[in-house]
Every structure is written in structure tokens, then in C-alpha cells.
Design a protein around this motif. Structure first.
Motif, PDB file in Angstrom:
ATOM      1  N   ALA A  11       1.122  -1.039   0.589  1.00 17.43           N
ATOM      2  CA  ALA A  11      -0.251   0.200  -0.081  1.00 17.43           C
ATOM      3  C   ALA A  11       1.062   1.497  -0.286  1.00 17.43           C
ATOM      4  O   ALA A  11       2.065   1.142   1.089  1.00 17.43           O
ATOM      5  CB  ALA A  11      -1.150  -0.164   1.365  1.00 17.43           C
ATOM      6  N   VAL A  12       0.804   2.457  -1.554  1.00 15.22           N
ATOM      7  CA  VAL A  12       1.383   3.365  -0.709  1.00 15.22           C
ATOM      8  C   VAL A  12       0.255   4.378  -1.374  1.00 15.22           C
ATOM      9  O   VAL A  12      -0.356   4.329  -1.366  1.00 15.22           O
ATOM     10  CB  VAL A  12       2.310   3.133  -2.037  1.00 15.22           C
ATOM     11  CG1 VAL A  12       3.307   1.767  -1.634  1.00 15.22           C
ATOM     12  CG2 VAL A  12       1.941   2.585  -3.554  1.00 15.22           C
ATOM     13  N   GLN A  13       0.790   5.511  -1.452  1.00 18.61           N
ATOM     14  CA  GLN A  13       0.748   6.853  -1.675  1.00 18.61           C
ATOM     15  C   GLN A  13       1.078   7.352  -3.379  1.00 18.61           C
ATOM     16  O   GLN A  13       2.030   6.268  -3.887  1.00 18.61           O
ATOM     17  CB  GLN A  13       1.352   8.067  -1.108  1.00 18.61           C
ATOM     18  CG  GLN A  13      -0.018   7.922   0.678  1.00 18.61           C
ATOM     19  CD  GLN A  13       0.534   8.909   1.266  1.00 18.61           C
ATOM     20  OE1 GLN A  13       1.322   9.908   1.088  1.00 18.61           O
ATOM     21  NE2 GLN A  13      -0.543   9.807   2.214  1.00 18.61           N
ATOM     22  N   ALA A  14       0.217   8.376  -4.091  1.00 14.98           N
ATOM     23  CA  ALA A  14      -0.177   8.606  -5.524  1.00 14.98           C
ATOM     24  C   ALA A  14       1.750   9.385  -5.472  1.00 14.98           C
ATOM     25  O   ALA A  14       1.983   9.997  -5.088  1.00 14.98           O
ATOM     26  CB  ALA A  14      -0.909   9.641  -5.888  1.00 14.98           C
ATOM     27  N   GLY A  15       2.177   8.851  -6.265  1.00 14.25           N
ATOM     28  CA  GLY A  15       3.641   8.876  -7.158  1.00 14.25           C
ATOM     29  C   GLY A  15       4.687   8.399  -6.535  1.00 14.25           C
ATOM     30  O   GLY A  15       6.363   8.195  -7.210  1.00 14.25           O
ATOM     31  N   LEU A  81       8.488  -5.675 -12.453  1.00 12.96           N
ATOM     32  CA  LEU A  81       7.866  -5.127 -12.887  1.00 12.96           C
ATOM     33  C   LEU A  81       8.023  -3.367 -11.832  1.00 12.96           C
ATOM     34  O   LEU A  81       8.148  -3.582 -11.106  1.00 12.96           O
ATOM     35  CB  LEU A  81       6.392  -5.297 -12.757  1.00 12.96           C
ATOM     36  CG  LEU A  81       5.806  -3.689 -13.890  1.00 12.96           C
ATOM     37  CD1 LEU A  81       5.690  -4.155 -15.123  1.00 12.96           C
ATOM     38  CD2 LEU A  81       4.233  -4.303 -13.179  1.00 12.96           C
ATOM     39  N   GLN A  82       9.201  -2.601 -12.860  1.00  9.39           N
ATOM     40  CA  GLN A  82       9.289  -2.175 -12.025  1.00  9.39           C
ATOM     41  C   GLN A  82       7.913  -0.268 -12.022  1.00  9.39           C
ATOM     42  O   GLN A  82       8.263  -0.223 -12.901  1.00  9.39           O
ATOM     43  CB  GLN A  82      10.641  -0.636 -12.369  1.00  9.39           C
ATOM     44  CG  GLN A  82      11.146   0.422 -11.837  1.00  9.39           C
ATOM     45  CD  GLN A  82      10.784   0.606 -10.438  1.00  9.39           C
ATOM     46  OE1 GLN A  82      11.754  -0.509  -9.579  1.00  9.39           O
ATOM     47  NE2 GLN A  82      10.875   1.718  -9.751  1.00  9.39           N
ATOM     48  N   MET A  83       6.918   0.167 -10.841  1.00 11.03           N
ATOM     49  CA  MET A  83       6.832   1.158 -11.100  1.00 11.03           C
ATOM     50  C   MET A  83       6.794   2.026 -10.488  1.00 11.03           C
ATOM     51  O   MET A  83       6.861   2.194  -8.886  1.00 11.03           O
ATOM     52  CB  MET A  83       4.866   0.337 -10.092  1.00 11.03           C
ATOM     53  CG  MET A  83       4.669  -1.267 -11.069  1.00 11.03           C
ATOM     54  SD  MET A  83       2.958  -1.877 -10.238  1.00 11.03           S
ATOM     55  CE  MET A  83       3.810  -2.218  -8.915  1.00 11.03           C
ATOM     56  N   ASP A  84       6.241   3.317 -11.626  1.00 11.35           N
ATOM     57  CA  ASP A  84       7.063   4.422 -11.027  1.00 11.35           C
ATOM     58  C   ASP A  84       5.882   5.425 -11.387  1.00 11.35           C
ATOM     59  O   ASP A  84       4.696   4.769 -11.568  1.00 11.35           O
ATOM     60  CB  ASP A  84       7.999   5.140 -11.220  1.00 11.35           C
ATOM     61  CG  ASP A  84       9.268   4.388 -11.212  1.00 11.35           C
ATOM     62  OD1 ASP A  84      10.292   4.126 -12.344  1.00 11.35           O
ATOM     63  OD2 ASP A  84       9.325   3.855 -10.816  1.00 11.35           O
ATOM     64  N   ASN A  85       6.078   6.246 -10.129  1.00  5.71           N
ATOM     65  CA  ASN A  85       4.645   7.624 -10.342  1.00  5.71           C
ATOM     66  C   ASN A  85       3.395   6.995 -10.774  1.00  5.71           C
ATOM     67  O   ASN A  85       2.136   7.034 -11.037  1.00  5.71           O
ATOM     68  CB  ASN A  85       5.187   8.367 -11.330  1.00  5.71           C
ATOM     69  CG  ASN A  85       3.685   9.385 -11.674  1.00  5.71           C
ATOM     70  OD1 ASN A  85       3.326   9.928 -10.895  1.00  5.71           O
ATOM     71  ND2 ASN A  85       3.339  10.626 -12.706  1.00  5.71           N
ATOM     72  N   ASP A  90      -3.880   2.294 -10.851  1.00  5.74           N
ATOM     73  CA  ASP A  90      -3.061   0.861 -10.898  1.00  5.74           C
ATOM     74  C   ASP A  90      -3.643   0.493 -10.352  1.00  5.74           C
ATOM     75  O   ASP A  90      -3.229  -0.677  -9.754  1.00  5.74           O
ATOM     76  CB  ASP A  90      -1.698   1.713 -10.649  1.00  5.74           C
ATOM     77  CG  ASP A  90      -1.274   2.930 -11.164  1.00  5.74           C
ATOM     78  OD1 ASP A  90      -0.291   3.467 -11.281  1.00  5.74           O
ATOM     79  OD2 ASP A  90      -1.533   2.369 -12.595  1.00  5.74           O
ATOM     80  N   THR A  91      -4.274   0.965  -8.819  1.00  4.37           N
ATOM     81  CA  THR A  91      -4.962  -0.401  -7.553  1.00  4.37           C
ATOM     82  C   THR A  91      -4.668  -1.202  -8.623  1.00  4.37           C
ATOM     83  O   THR A  91      -5.975  -1.445  -9.459  1.00  4.37           O
ATOM     84  CB  THR A  91      -5.924   0.209  -6.839  1.00  4.37           C
ATOM     85  OG1 THR A  91      -5.103   1.384  -6.309  1.00  4.37           O
ATOM     86  CG2 THR A  91      -6.540  -1.355  -5.401  1.00  4.37           C
ATOM     87  N   GLN A 117      -1.237  -7.765  -4.377  1.00  6.34           N
ATOM     88  CA  GLN A 117      -2.123  -6.838  -3.926  1.00  6.34           C
ATOM     89  C   GLN A 117      -1.160  -5.795  -4.179  1.00  6.34           C
ATOM     90  O   GLN A 117      -0.248  -5.324  -3.210  1.00  6.34           O
ATOM     91  CB  GLN A 117      -2.839  -6.222  -2.515  1.00  6.34           C
ATOM     92  CG  GLN A 117      -3.870  -5.793  -2.514  1.00  6.34           C
ATOM     93  CD  GLN A 117      -4.483  -5.224  -3.751  1.00  6.34           C
ATOM     94  OE1 GLN A 117      -5.382  -6.563  -3.939  1.00  6.34           O
ATOM     95  NE2 GLN A 117      -4.761  -3.565  -3.991  1.00  6.34           N
ATOM     96  N   VAL A 118      -1.676  -4.069  -4.701  1.00  8.23           N
ATOM     97  CA  VAL A 118      -1.014  -3.435  -4.943  1.00  8.23           C
ATOM     98  C   VAL A 118      -2.119  -2.032  -4.874  1.00  8.23           C
ATOM     99  O   VAL A 118      -3.508  -2.451  -5.361  1.00  8.23           O
ATOM    100  CB  VAL A 118      -0.566  -3.177  -6.208  1.00  8.23           C
ATOM    101  CG1 VAL A 118       0.185  -0.851  -5.665  1.00  8.23           C
ATOM    102  CG2 VAL A 118       0.797  -3.856  -6.923  1.00  8.23           C
ATOM    103  N   THR A 119      -1.910  -1.231  -3.874  1.00  8.01           N
ATOM    104  CA  THR A 119      -3.444  -0.436  -3.252  1.00  8.01           C
ATOM    105  C   THR A 119      -2.141   0.804  -3.206  1.00  8.01           C
ATOM    106  O   THR A 119      -1.524   1.250  -2.641  1.00  8.01           O
ATOM    107  CB  THR A 119      -3.688  -0.512  -2.283  1.00  8.01           C
ATOM    108  OG1 THR A 119      -4.070  -1.309  -2.414  1.00  8.01           O
ATOM    109  CG2 THR A 119      -4.933   0.096  -1.601  1.00  8.01           C
ATOM    110  N   VAL A 120      -2.825   1.771  -4.017  1.00  9.56           N
ATOM    111  CA  VAL A 120      -2.455   3.430  -4.181  1.00  9.56           C
ATOM    112  C   VAL A 120      -3.895   4.275  -3.819  1.00  9.56           C
ATOM    113  O   VAL A 120      -4.347   4.410  -4.392  1.00  9.56           O
ATOM    114  CB  VAL A 120      -1.989   3.860  -5.786  1.00  9.56           C
ATOM    115  CG1 VAL A 120      -1.413   4.949  -5.739  1.00  9.56           C
ATOM    116  CG2 VAL A 120      -0.830   2.369  -5.746  1.00  9.56           C
TER     117      VAL A 120
END
Length: 122
Positions: A11-15, A81-85, A90-91, A117-120
Motif C-alpha cells: 500500500a503506497v501513496q500516489a507518486g 515490474l518497476q512501477m513509478d509515479n 493502478d490499484t 495486491q497493490v493499493t495506491v
């Protein structure tokens, strides 16, 4: 028998940035095209990125182009998979896939992992 196991979600914040990893168990890793798909809360499993046998060719969904990078390490039998910004859109649950076709359809890939799971959040 091929098995795929993903890791690296969170779980991350946008950006923010995250790197997903997928470990391949089985034979002939370098004979497979490898891909990432994701499934959000509304849509079905959607194509994200794919990489060819040699790693020399990659293809991305328009929504992630310029922000995500797919790569592979044949010696380690790993795909990344490198995911930036990252954006809230993208969740989803991200799946690693292996197949013998270089495509963007679910049916192009024979083997699938269980997902991470990826949560933005905004």
C-alpha cells in the motif's frame, strides 16, 4: 510443471514507486514470454506489460507506458515490474504470467501466479 510466485506488492501513496518480482519454477524459463496483468475492483484481468524470450522486446499498455518497466533475469528465473509515479487507478491484484505467445490477451499465457495486491491511495 511451471509455477509462478509474485511478491513486492503493498500500500503506497500516489507518486510512489514499487517493484514487483516473480519467481519462475520449472524448466525452460528462457523459452517463455513473460507478462504482467492486473485485476482492479471493477474491470477484469487487464494486460499491463510483456517481455520477449531474450528481453529485447517489450510492450506496454497505454495506461502504464512511460511509468512501468518490465525486465527479466534469466539466470535467476525472475521477472520484474518497476512501477513509478503510481496512481490510484493502478490499484489491483497484479499477476505474473508465462506463455508461448507474445501477446496482450489472457489466453496468450498458459501459466499464472496467485497475484500480489497493490493499493495506491490519493
Amino acid at each position: 510443471q511451471v509455477q509462478l510466485v509474485e511478491s513486492g506488492g503493498g500500500a503506497v501513496q500516489a507518486g510512489a514507486s514499487l517493484t514487483l518480482s516473480c519467481v519462475f519454477s520449472g524448466r525452460s524459463f528462457n523459452s517463455y514470454f513473460m507478462a504482467w496483468f492486473r485485476q482492479g475492483p471493477v474491470l477484469g484481468r487487464q494486460f499491463v506489460a510483456t517481455i520477449s524470450w531474450t528481453g529485447g522486446s517489450t510492450y506496454y499498455a497505454d495506461s502504464v507506458k512511460g511509468r512501468f518497466t518490465i525486465s527479466r533475469d534469466d539466470a535467476k528465473k525472475m521477472v520484474y515490474l518497476q512501477m513509478d509515479n503510481l496512481k490510484p487507478g493502478d490499484t489491483g491484484v497484479y499477476f505474473c504470467a508465462a506463455g508461448t505467445s507474445f501477446g496482450r490477451r489472457n489466453g496468450d499465457y498458459e501459466y499464472w501466479g496467485q497475484g500480489t495486491q497493490v493499493t495506491v491511495s490519493s
